[in-house]
Scaffold this motif. Structure first.
Motif, PDB file in Angstrom:
ATOM      1  N   UNK A  72       0.769  -1.386   0.074  1.00 28.00           N
ATOM      2  CA  UNK A  72      -0.041  -0.027   0.013  1.00 28.00           C
ATOM      3  C   UNK A  72       0.914   1.330   0.240  1.00 28.00           C
ATOM      4  N   UNK A  73       1.166   1.763  -1.115  1.00 29.64           N
ATOM      5  CA  UNK A  73       2.240   2.800  -1.229  1.00 29.64           C
ATOM      6  C   UNK A  73       1.643   4.137  -0.582  1.00 29.64           C
ATOM      7  N   UNK A  74       0.541   4.114  -0.449  1.00 29.89           N
ATOM      8  CA  UNK A  74      -0.314   5.605   0.137  1.00 29.89           C
ATOM      9  C   UNK A  74       0.117   5.409   1.783  1.00 29.89           C
ATOM     10  N   UNK A  75       0.224   4.248   2.061  1.00 31.83           N
ATOM     11  CA  UNK A  75       1.028   4.126   3.592  1.00 31.83           C
ATOM     12  C   UNK A  75       2.289   3.600   3.801  1.00 31.83           C
ATOM     13  N   UNK A  76       2.849   3.696   2.790  1.00 34.10           N
ATOM     14  CA  UNK A  76       4.138   3.350   2.844  1.00 34.10           C
ATOM     15  C   UNK A  76       4.401   2.186   3.457  1.00 34.10           C
ATOM     16  N   UNK A  77       3.747   1.069   3.206  1.00 33.70           N
ATOM     17  CA  UNK A  77       3.621  -0.394   4.015  1.00 33.70           C
ATOM     18  C   UNK A  77       3.872  -1.502   3.006  1.00 33.70           C
ATOM     19  N   UNK A  78       4.517  -2.623   3.223  1.00 32.49           N
ATOM     20  CA  UNK A  78       4.518  -3.798   2.419  1.00 32.49           C
ATOM     21  C   UNK A  78       4.121  -4.736   3.306  1.00 32.49           C
ATOM     22  N   UNK A  79       3.140  -5.788   2.975  1.00 28.84           N
ATOM     23  CA  UNK A  79       2.763  -6.785   3.787  1.00 28.84           C
ATOM     24  C   UNK A  79       3.192  -8.020   3.328  1.00 28.84           C
TER      25      UNK A  79
END
Length: 125
Positions: A72-79
């Motif tokens: 989720x690039x809007x949250x700067x997060x990879x899961x």
């Protein structure tokens, strides 16, 4: 880019667990992000990675069909969603980011410039 992996813990075989990698300092969208793991007494190995553009993914054979990487690039997060966990999945999981990663080197540690501190996942039998 600073990376922070989190969400590890103790689970039972067959359970699911999702861990995350949050970036700060710069937008994540321009980086391919890889997950690696290191089991006790073993060398660090590639788990999977997700490209910066389009979000295509690759996985090592031992986790194909069980693990899924998303971002989720809007949250700067990879899961990293891990299903049907096995005791052999027990390891410290690291996320890494690279701006120059290409398809042919997505599974190589040397392709990644930035590394998080790791989060421990323990799977009991």
């Amino acid at each position: 880019v600073q990376l922070q992996a989190s969400g590890g813990g103790l689970v039972q075989a067959g359970d699911s667990l999702s861990i995350s990698c949050a970036a700060s300092g710069r937008s994540f969208s321009g980086y391919t992000v890889g997950w690696f793991r290191q089991a006790p007494g073993e060398e660090r190995e590639f788990v999977g990675s997700i490209k910066r553009s389009g979000g295509s993914t690759i996985y090592t054979d031992s986790v194909k069909g069980r693990f899924t990487i998303s971002r989720d690039n809007t949250k700067n997060t990879v899961y990293l969603q891990m299903n049907s966990l096995k005791p052999e999945d027990t390891a410290v999981y690291y996320c890494a980011a690279g701006s120059g990663v290409i398809t042919s080197n997505m599974n190589r540690q040397s392709a990644y410039n930035y590394w998080g501190q790791g989060t421990l996942v323990t799977v009991s039998s």
